[in-house]
Design an enzyme around this catalytic site. Structure first.
Site, PDB file in Angstrom:
ATOM      1  N   VAL A  65       1.029  -1.027  -0.097  1.00 31.24           N
ATOM      2  CA  VAL A  65       0.238   0.113  -0.145  1.00 31.24           C
ATOM      3  C   VAL A  65       0.674   1.366   0.436  1.00 31.24           C
ATOM      4  O   VAL A  65       1.384   1.585   0.782  1.00 31.24           O
ATOM      5  CB  VAL A  65      -1.091   0.150   1.534  1.00 31.24           C
ATOM      6  CG1 VAL A  65      -1.916   1.350   0.778  1.00 31.24           C
ATOM      7  CG2 VAL A  65      -1.621  -0.769   1.441  1.00 31.24           C
ATOM      8  N   GLU A  66       0.774   2.018  -1.148  1.00 23.75           N
ATOM      9  CA  GLU A  66       1.916   3.497  -1.515  1.00 23.75           C
ATOM     10  C   GLU A  66       0.886   4.583  -1.176  1.00 23.75           C
ATOM     11  O   GLU A  66       0.197   4.546  -1.710  1.00 23.75           O
ATOM     12  CB  GLU A  66       3.264   2.693  -2.603  1.00 23.75           C
ATOM     13  CG  GLU A  66       3.215   1.489  -2.912  1.00 23.75           C
ATOM     14  CD  GLU A  66       4.079   1.710  -3.466  1.00 23.75           C
ATOM     15  OE1 GLU A  66       5.544   2.216  -3.887  1.00 23.75           O
ATOM     16  OE2 GLU A  66       4.249   0.616  -4.506  1.00 23.75           O
ATOM     17  N   GLY A  67       1.913   5.291  -0.234  1.00 22.12           N
ATOM     18  CA  GLY A  67       1.082   6.769   0.193  1.00 22.12           C
ATOM     19  C   GLY A  67       0.636   6.547   0.913  1.00 22.12           C
ATOM     20  O   GLY A  67      -0.678   6.287   1.235  1.00 22.12           O
TER      21      GLY A  67
END
Length: 495
Positions: free
Chosen positions: A85-87
């Protein structure tokens, strides 16, 4: 007893009313969705919420999730596609994060890259001095910060865009970009490891800064749950598709192993043909196939898509990002705080650079992950796994010359580029492509609509981008089908 004519008439009337009531509840256009990955499932959910429930989802593979897919390796389920999960932890909420962390409670771990400077290995063994590496990293970060400021001053049309490499030349004063092994390794980590393509290809204006981190925060979380990251897609699907008690989708509107080969469209509707010679008709079709598939000849459009659409499809890059998992009989690499990620500074750029150990995620699994991209990915996909294993063993024995490095007992090499259903992993914005081409990429052609991470205005290449793109594309279709607002406006290139 023989029923009277009046009784028969009454029964027929009741049946007729029942049939009419059924048609009323199923009223609305029929929509075929090509692909059951994140975007396709997200689009279907939004259409259902708007009352468009006469859906048919045709998926080429035997599973839901697309490029979010787990595979068993060495006794554990690992993610061969999307993994992070990026950000997270920024000003806005990443829409995927609450589903992962709160709703499904998938096991996840914050990726800590703060100690990277102490974990950069020389080509022939031994670590670089931490302070030296940190200075090189700070210099690269400074050039990137200058690039971020420059990006903010450029016209949205992209007319003054430049490659990330040009930005590095401008602020780092390196005519050919980073050249020393340590600088190439750091450069690869900063850009290729995120974008899957090198700085000479990638657009500065669209990638520096990346909206994912500007909007949602700098933190990234590695999903390491035996249910798989694909659980998010199944969760979304389960909100409008029928499931059994175990959570398996049993809705007849989802058809697996249906390879779409032809889409015919006219002002009156669409016809979709699959490889098994099945034919399906509908009012609209939503194509969520990857950019790589659109660039291939897997799906034929009749009539052919207009030139402006074809050109837009080919202007974007379908990058390749390969996560290679390697199993060993014992551990020989450092563990502990700050040791999760380490780099190999080869004189050959992109050669088995970024490594990750799984002390927290998969305890006692004795598995390492090494990531390659772009040309190295394509090269590795075309050779045997034994050859790849031999190359990896040579690199590891160079990195740890004083250690007893045993032969790997197993290896998993995903082949996204070779897979005709994907032809790569995610899209990248190359130099020379602007919002104008993006609008064309997302724009419908008659009754044919398009979605996918590559149609995400700000978050292409990411899971949340695919999710939001599905919603956005569904809204475009809803506006046409329900509100008769069918004209899609593409702003001029230099407006």
């Amino acid at each position: 007893m023989i029923p009277s004519t009046a009784t028969i008439a009454l029964v027929l009337a009741v049946l007729s009313l029942a049939q009419y009531a059924f048609l009323a509840t199923a009223a609305g256009p029929r929509v075929i969705i090509v692909g059951a990955g994140m975007s396709g499932i997200s689009a279907g959910k939004r259409l259902s919420e708007a009352g468009i429930t006469d859906l048919l989802i045709l998926e080429a593979t035997d599973h839901v999730g697309g490029r979010m897919h787990k595979q068993n390796f060495a006794g554990i389920n690992v993610e061969v596609g999307a993994n992070w999960v990026e950000g997270v932890n920024g000003g806005k909420m990443n829409p995927i994060w609450p589903i992962v962390n709160s709703t499904l409670k998938l096991r996840n771990f914050r990726s800590d890259f703060d100690y990277l400077a102490q974990n950069v290995y020389k080509e022939n063994g031994g670590l670089y001095d931490q302070d030296y590496v940190q200075k090189r990293l700070d210099q690269a970060d400074k050039a990137e910060e200058s690039g971020k400021k420059l990006s903010g001053t450029l016209p949205a049309s992209g007319s003054n865009d430049m490659s990330i490499l040009a930005m590095q030349r401008l602020y780092d004063h390196q005519p050919n970009g980073p050249e020393m092994p340590v600088d190439m390794a750091l450069d690869y980590y900063k850009f290729d490891y995120e974008l899957a393509e090198p700085p000479r290809v990638s657009s500065m204006q669209n990638c520096v800064p990346l909206p994912t981190f500007s909007d949602f925060g700098d933190d990234t979380y590695f999903v390491a749950d035996q249910r798989g990251y694909e659980s998010v897609v199944y969760h979304l699907a389960g909100q409008y598709l029928k499931t059994d008690k175990s959570g398996k989708i049993v809705d007849p509107r989802l058809k697996l192993n249906k390879v779409v080969r032809e889409i015919s469209y006219s002002p009156n509707g669409v016809t979709v043909k699959t490889e098994d010679n099945s034919v399906y008709q509908a009012d609209y079709v939503m194509v969520s196939a990857s950019l790589g598939v659109l660039q291939s000849d897997l799906i034929q459009f009749k009539p052919q898509l207009p030139a402006w659409k074809v050109v837009a499809i080919y202007k974007f890059d379908m990058a390749v990002y390969t996560k290679i998992f390697v199993k060993f009989p014992k551990k020989f690499w450092p563990e502990g705080k700050g040791r999760e990620f380490f780099l190999y500074a080869s004189s050959r750029r992109g050669y088995y650079v970024v490594w990750q150990e799984f002390e927290k995620q998969y305890p006692d699994a004795n598995v390492l992950l090494v990531t390659v991209t772009d040309e190295e990915s394509r090269r590795i996909e075309q050779q045997s796994d034994n050859q790849t294993k031999a190359e990896i063993m040579e690199v590891l024995r160079k990195m740890f010359p004083g250690k007893d490095v045993p032969d790997a007992t197993d290896i998993l090499v995903p082949r996204w580029w070779s897979d005709r259903f994907y032809k790569g992993t995610f899209s990248n914005w190359p130099i020379g492509v602007s919002r104008y081409e993006y609008d064309q990429l997302r724009a419908p052609v008659g009754r044919v609509y398009f979605t996918g991470e590559h149609t995400s205005e700000h978050y292409n290449g990411y899971v949340h981008g695919a999710y939001l793109a599905g919603i956005d594309s569904a809204e475009i279709l809803i506006n046409c089908a329900q509100k008769k607002m069918c004209k899609y406006h593409v702003q001029g290139k230099y407006d």
